[in-house]
Design a protein around this motif. Structure first.
Motif, PDB file in Angstrom:
ATOM      1  N   ALA A 300       0.813  -1.204   0.000  1.00  0.00           N
ATOM      2  CA  ALA A 300       0.000   0.000   0.000  1.00  0.00           C
ATOM      3  C   ALA A 300       0.849   1.257   0.000  1.00  0.00           C
ATOM      4  CB  ALA A 300      -0.941  -0.005   1.207  1.00  0.00           C
ATOM      5  N   SER A 301       2.108   1.168   0.434  1.00  0.00           N
ATOM      6  CA  SER A 301       2.971   2.346   0.493  1.00  0.00           C
ATOM      7  C   SER A 301       4.389   1.958   0.111  1.00  0.00           C
ATOM      8  CB  SER A 301       2.953   2.928   1.912  1.00  0.00           C
ATOM      9  OG  SER A 301       3.631   2.058   2.812  1.00  0.00           O
ATOM     10  N   PRO A 302       5.214   2.940  -0.250  1.00  0.00           N
ATOM     11  CA  PRO A 302       6.614   2.632  -0.572  1.00  0.00           C
ATOM     12  C   PRO A 302       7.352   1.977   0.590  1.00  0.00           C
ATOM     13  CG  PRO A 302       6.043   4.825  -1.341  1.00  0.00           C
ATOM     14  CD  PRO A 302       4.886   4.345  -0.518  1.00  0.00           C
ATOM     15  N   PHE A 303       6.990   2.337   1.850  1.00  0.00           N
ATOM     16  CA  PHE A 303       7.631   1.726   3.003  1.00  0.00           C
ATOM     17  C   PHE A 303       7.358   0.227   3.051  1.00  0.00           C
ATOM     18  CE2 PHE A 303       6.838   6.154   4.298  1.00  0.00           C
ATOM     19  CZ  PHE A 303       8.132   6.541   4.599  1.00  0.00           C
ATOM     20  N   GLN A 304       6.116  -0.150   2.804  1.00  0.00           N
ATOM     21  CA  GLN A 304       5.773  -1.563   2.848  1.00  0.00           C
ATOM     22  C   GLN A 304       6.447  -2.339   1.720  1.00  0.00           C
ATOM     23  OE1 GLN A 304       1.512  -1.452   2.815  1.00  0.00           O
ATOM     24  NE2 GLN A 304       1.353  -1.184   5.051  1.00  0.00           N
ATOM     25  N   VAL A 305       6.542  -1.725   0.552  1.00  0.00           N
ATOM     26  CA  VAL A 305       7.240  -2.382  -0.557  1.00  0.00           C
ATOM     27  C   VAL A 305       8.713  -2.581  -0.209  1.00  0.00           C
ATOM     28  CG1 VAL A 305       7.904  -2.179  -2.977  1.00  0.00           C
ATOM     29  CG2 VAL A 305       5.630  -1.438  -2.247  1.00  0.00           C
ATOM     30  N   ALA A 306       9.336  -1.545   0.344  1.00  0.00           N
ATOM     31  CA  ALA A 306      10.750  -1.638   0.704  1.00  0.00           C
ATOM     32  C   ALA A 306      10.972  -2.686   1.795  1.00  0.00           C
ATOM     33  CB  ALA A 306      11.260  -0.273   1.159  1.00  0.00           C
ATOM     34  N   SER A 308       9.174  -5.285   2.421  1.00  0.00           N
ATOM     35  CA  SER A 308       8.965  -6.609   1.856  1.00  0.00           C
ATOM     36  C   SER A 308      10.177  -7.078   1.063  1.00  0.00           C
ATOM     37  CB  SER A 308       7.719  -6.597   0.959  1.00  0.00           C
ATOM     38  OG  SER A 308       7.542  -7.838   0.311  1.00  0.00           O
ATOM     39  N   ARG A 309      10.760  -6.190   0.289  1.00  0.00           N
ATOM     40  CA  ARG A 309      11.909  -6.586  -0.534  1.00  0.00           C
ATOM     41  C   ARG A 309      13.182  -6.745   0.281  1.00  0.00           C
ATOM     42  NH1 ARG A 309      11.464  -3.215  -6.251  1.00  0.00           N
ATOM     43  NH2 ARG A 309       9.311  -3.836  -6.774  1.00  0.00           N
ATOM     44  N   LEU A 310      13.299  -6.038   1.392  1.00  0.00           N
ATOM     45  CA  LEU A 310      14.497  -6.139   2.217  1.00  0.00           C
ATOM     46  C   LEU A 310      14.441  -7.300   3.192  1.00  0.00           C
ATOM     47  CD1 LEU A 310      15.095  -2.359   3.037  1.00  0.00           C
ATOM     48  CD2 LEU A 310      16.521  -3.823   1.592  1.00  0.00           C
ATOM     49  N   HIS A 311      13.337  -7.996   3.254  1.00  0.00           N
ATOM     50  CA  HIS A 311      13.239  -9.137   4.160  1.00  0.00           C
ATOM     51  C   HIS A 311      14.175 -10.250   3.679  1.00  0.00           C
ATOM     52  CE1 HIS A 311      11.570 -12.298   6.672  1.00  0.00           C
ATOM     53  NE2 HIS A 311      10.888 -11.372   7.330  1.00  0.00           N
ATOM     54  N   ALA A 539      22.940  -6.914   7.138  1.00  0.00           N
ATOM     55  CA  ALA A 539      22.780  -5.617   6.472  1.00  0.00           C
ATOM     56  C   ALA A 539      21.335  -5.401   6.041  1.00  0.00           C
ATOM     57  CB  ALA A 539      23.718  -5.538   5.266  1.00  0.00           C
ATOM     58  N   LEU A 540      20.691  -6.442   5.519  1.00  0.00           N
ATOM     59  CA  LEU A 540      19.296  -6.327   5.112  1.00  0.00           C
ATOM     60  C   LEU A 540      18.392  -6.096   6.323  1.00  0.00           C
ATOM     61  CD1 LEU A 540      19.122  -9.174   2.438  1.00  0.00           C
ATOM     62  CD2 LEU A 540      19.082  -6.724   2.001  1.00  0.00           C
ATOM     63  N   ASP A 541      18.674  -6.785   7.416  1.00  0.00           N
ATOM     64  CA  ASP A 541      17.870  -6.598   8.624  1.00  0.00           C
ATOM     65  C   ASP A 541      17.975  -5.172   9.152  1.00  0.00           C
ATOM     66  OD1 ASP A 541      16.778  -9.121   8.746  1.00  0.00           O
ATOM     67  OD2 ASP A 541      18.415  -9.949   9.950  1.00  0.00           O
ATOM     68  N   ARG A 544      16.068  -2.874   6.820  1.00  0.00           N
ATOM     69  CA  ARG A 544      14.625  -3.098   6.954  1.00  0.00           C
ATOM     70  C   ARG A 544      14.095  -2.456   8.231  1.00  0.00           C
ATOM     71  NH1 ARG A 544      11.122  -7.134   9.045  1.00  0.00           N
ATOM     72  NH2 ARG A 544       9.274  -7.446   7.722  1.00  0.00           N
ATOM     73  N   ARG A 545      14.863  -2.595   9.321  1.00  0.00           N
ATOM     74  CA  ARG A 545      14.445  -1.952  10.567  1.00  0.00           C
ATOM     75  C   ARG A 545      14.483  -0.434  10.424  1.00  0.00           C
ATOM     76  NH1 ARG A 545      11.010  -1.285  14.283  1.00  0.00           N
ATOM     77  NH2 ARG A 545      11.836  -0.406  16.233  1.00  0.00           N
ATOM     78  N   ALA A 546      15.447   0.077   9.682  1.00  0.00           N
ATOM     79  CA  ALA A 546      15.513   1.534   9.472  1.00  0.00           C
ATOM     80  C   ALA A 546      14.293   2.023   8.696  1.00  0.00           C
ATOM     81  CB  ALA A 546      16.804   1.891   8.740  1.00  0.00           C
TER      82      ALA A 546
END
Length: 724
Positions: A300-306, A308-311, A539-541, A544-546
């Motif tokens: 629904a938002s760019p944050f959620q897309v990011a 999801s991809r950084l998981h 690094a991904l974690d 993603r937390r950021a």
């Protein structure tokens, strides 16, 4: 002479339960070969027959004193090129029918052998949808499959004819048991590729095959008519480079990653064997309840897309920065599958360096080649040491993948021993990924020995990919007889540097709308992680937390004091991940209980942990001794300032003083012994017998990067000149 090609069916071991055989039923026979134990002898031609140059080149085999081998003799029994024979593996009640294409003076074991072109029964055709249903009761199909087998496996001659010729000789369609041709006479009307169920046009056997001179015409007919598996891809060549290079950039093309061991043969084969108990029952799985999320809610938002991809569980479109390792694993696996040989490949590297992901992508690319008829079929099974409660369950998983049958670990071990010890034609290569190898090590190391020994057996066609986090696991943990079986094929995955981590993170964020992560923030996170471990998952974690922190600030209440002040606050309110946001995420990641406890340790405990880490880094071995750790501490703090209170007394008590012609170690004060035992009680180190003796073996019980993250900024250690 065509090169032998692995076939399409494995013959299992004999058990007490009755089943439908994959081959033809055939008891041990002495009516042709006799009962005497005589050696095989070659039959040579005295004068070369008249034939064209091309056929002569294809038929050319090993020669002795200029003479060509045209046959073999065992007592009064003789067989020649072009003869149809029965072959039987030791301990089996089945036989396979094949045509002798040529003789081999000595195989890998030094035995006299021959190259056979195989017939198959209709039960061995794997594609049930395309399989014909008009086969005669004793009909065989000639296959584009070859294999070298010793002459000792020959169990007599077979008689192959057309259906009309068979009915002419046996009008009732049955062969009397009293006839010498009983269980030896078969009908052949077509050729067939048993994997793809591709048939040739119907032919009359007597018209296409009359003698040994027609062997290669028959080979061409079957290969052309069935579109044989071995259709090679075009080899791309660059100017000045004639070498073939496998695919360099792995791409998933939208596939999901394989997280559960899967077998290509999901249903039990009619020819599969069962065990002494009821093992033919398929493993049944009850699917867990799943929650389906709407794409409109997830993205629904760019944050959620990011996020999801950084998981770390997200499947990327490509695996950047591992092209070289991908090429090595791919070439080794492709060669082993193509040649039908066993192999052991040891893959090591610190956590988060892409070992398992690269192997899975290699398997996916090889499966694409199989579907494109560019590579022979193979079976893949993944055994994760963290997902099995007992290492012996590995036997059950492997047997279920091979045969689709359920068996206890002890039963599966017995069946696997028979399977890999007995030579069987048309056995499908099997690739086993043994992840988290250190979790599969048992006290007597039997599991490791068996899995590394089976690939060395001839005809096993088992390829083992052993994945572990430490490079020296075989030498440090396994006995010599096991580590020697790993061979020289070892591939190391180094930790990612900051440039590679940046590339990985940027590839995940490509196409994310809004540009929610600053490039400087990505670079800062990459450098921080690369300086500690080079773990891409960490690094991904952190990133993603950021993103989560930035999303909370962006959607939070502006009147909240904690979100209204602080550097970088305005950027966060605009929906951007900045260096400040990354710092907050790193602080959260480094405040776990282990690191908090490490920071609160007394100085002597910190010194011991830091010295152990330095010793491990210096030697490259995860295990050392308590005395070597104290020596490492002395070297690291040799130039410590004497003004630090208590430091001189601590270091003098772990030092060495000369006495006479040798060196005497001073007795350690009680607090050194107490500090070591306190670390053992806290679960931070493993000390042999829990005794702080110089010869006691010592190793860290936690990850190296946990110590680095906790003690890298410690004031006391920096004052001593000790940097971790």
């Amino acid at each position: 002479m065509p090169s032998p090609s692995p076939g399409n069916k494995a013959a299992g071991p004999v058990t007490r339960r009755k089943r439908v055989p994959a081959g033809v039923s055939r008891e041990d026979s002495d009516d042709e070969l006799g009962s005497e134990d005589l050696p095989w002898e070659w039959i040579y031609n005295v004068q070369e027959p008249d034939r064209d140059d091309e056929a002569q080149g294809e038929r050319k085999r090993r020669k002795v004193t200029g003479q060509q081998i045209v046959g073999a003799r065992l007592g009064s029994f003789e067989c020649h090129v072009g003869d149809c024979v029965l072959l039987k593996a030791e301990g089996s009640n089945e036989a396979w029918v094949a045509i002798i294409c040529g003789f081999v003076d000595a195989n890998d074991d030094g035995d006299k052998a021959a190259n056979f072109m195989w017939f198959s029964t209709e039960k061995e055709i794997r594609n049930k949808e395309k399989k014909r249903n008009d086969s005669y009761w004793n009909e065989l199909y000639i296959c584009p499959s070859w294999d070298d087998n010793p002459l000792a496996s020959i169990n007599g001659k077979a008689k192959v004819m057309s259906l009309d010729a068979f009915l002419s000789e046996y009008p009732s369609g049955k062969i009397p048991r009293t006839s010498p041709d009983f269980d030896k006479t078969f009908v052949c009307r077509r050729g067939c590729n048993t994997r793809t169920a591709t048939y040739t046009d119907e032919f009359v056997w007597e018209e296409i095959f009359r003698s040994g001179q027609d062997v290669f015409k028959l080979i061409d007919l079957v290969k052309t008519g069935t579109k044989a598996v071995r259709r090679r891809r075009a080899r791309s060549q660059s100017p000045g480079d004639g070498a073939y290079h496998p695919p360099q950039t792995p791409s998933k093309t939208g596939r999901n990653s394989a997280t559960t061991p899967q077998s290509k043969r999901s249903q039990a084969e009619p020819g599969s064997r069962s065990t002494k108990r009821s093992v033919s029952k398929r493993l049944e799985f009850t699917p867990l309840a799943t929650r389906k999320l709407s794409p409109s809610n997830v993205q629904a938002s760019p944050f959620q897309v990011a996020r999801s991809r950084l998981h770390v569980a997200s499947v990327p479109d490509s695996l950047p920065c591992r092209e070289g390792e991908f090429s090595l694993v791919y070439s080794h696996l492709e060669a082993a599958i193509s040649d039908g040989t066993g192999n052991c490949i040891y893959i090591s590297g610190t956590p988060g360096t892409g070992k398992t992901a690269t192997v899975r992508e290699v398997i996916a690319r090889l499966e694409d080649s199989v579907r494109a008829d560019e590579l022979d079929d193979f079976i893949f099974v993944e055994i994760n040491g963290m997902k099995v409660t007992d290492p012996h369950q590995s036997y059950t998983l492997l047997w279920e993948a091979l045969k689709g049958q359920r068996a206890s670990p002890s039963q599966a071990l017995e069946l696997l021993e028979r399977e890999f010890s007995n030579p069987s034609p048309r056995r499908i290569p099997c690739v086993v990924l043994m992840d988290e190898l250190d979790q599969l090590v048992t006290k007597n190391q039997a599991v490791m020995y068996n899995f590394f020994n089976w690939p060395t057996l001839r005809h096993s066609r088992l390829i083992v990919l052993a994945v572990a986090n430490t490079m020296d696991l075989p030498e440090r943990t396994l006995s010599n007889k096991i580590s020697s079986r790993l061979g020289l094929t070892r591939i190391t995955f180094p930790g990612y540097n900051h440039e590679q981590l940046m590339k990985i993170i940027q590839s995940r964020l490509e196409g994310v709308p809004g540009n929610v992560v600053d490039p400087d923030a990505i670079q800062f996170a990459s450098r921080k992680v690369a300086a500690v471990s080079g773990d891409a998952r960490r690094a991904l974690d952190i990133c993603r937390r950021a993103v989560e922190l930035a999303e909370n600030d962006y959607t939070g209440d502006p009147s909240t004091p904690s979100k209204r002040h602080g550097p970088g606050h305005e950027a966060a309110r605009n929906g951007r991940v900045t260096i400040t946001t990354i710092k907050k995420a790193i602080n959260e990641a480094t405040t776990n209980p282990i690191q908090q406890h490490l920071r609160s340790l007394p100085l002597m405990s910190k010194l011991l942990v830091a010295a152990l880490l330095l010793r491990t880094r210096r030697t490259g071995l995860a295990e050392t001794t308590f005395g070597e750790t104290l020596d490492e501490l002395q070297r690291a703090s040799a130039h410590a300032p004497s003004s630090i209170p208590g430091i001189s007394q601590i270091l003098s008590n772990v030092s060495k003083t000369p006495q006479g012609n040798g060196i005497r170690h001073l007795g350690r004060p009680s607090y050194v012994h107490t500090a070591a035992l306190d670390l053992v009680a806290a679960g931070l180190i493993n000390l042999e017998a829990q005794r702080a003796e110089r010869s006691s073996k010592l190793r860290l019980a936690i990850a190296d990067d946990e110590v680095k993250m906790a003690l890298r900024d410690d004031v006391d250690l920096k004052a001593l000149g000790i940097g971790v």
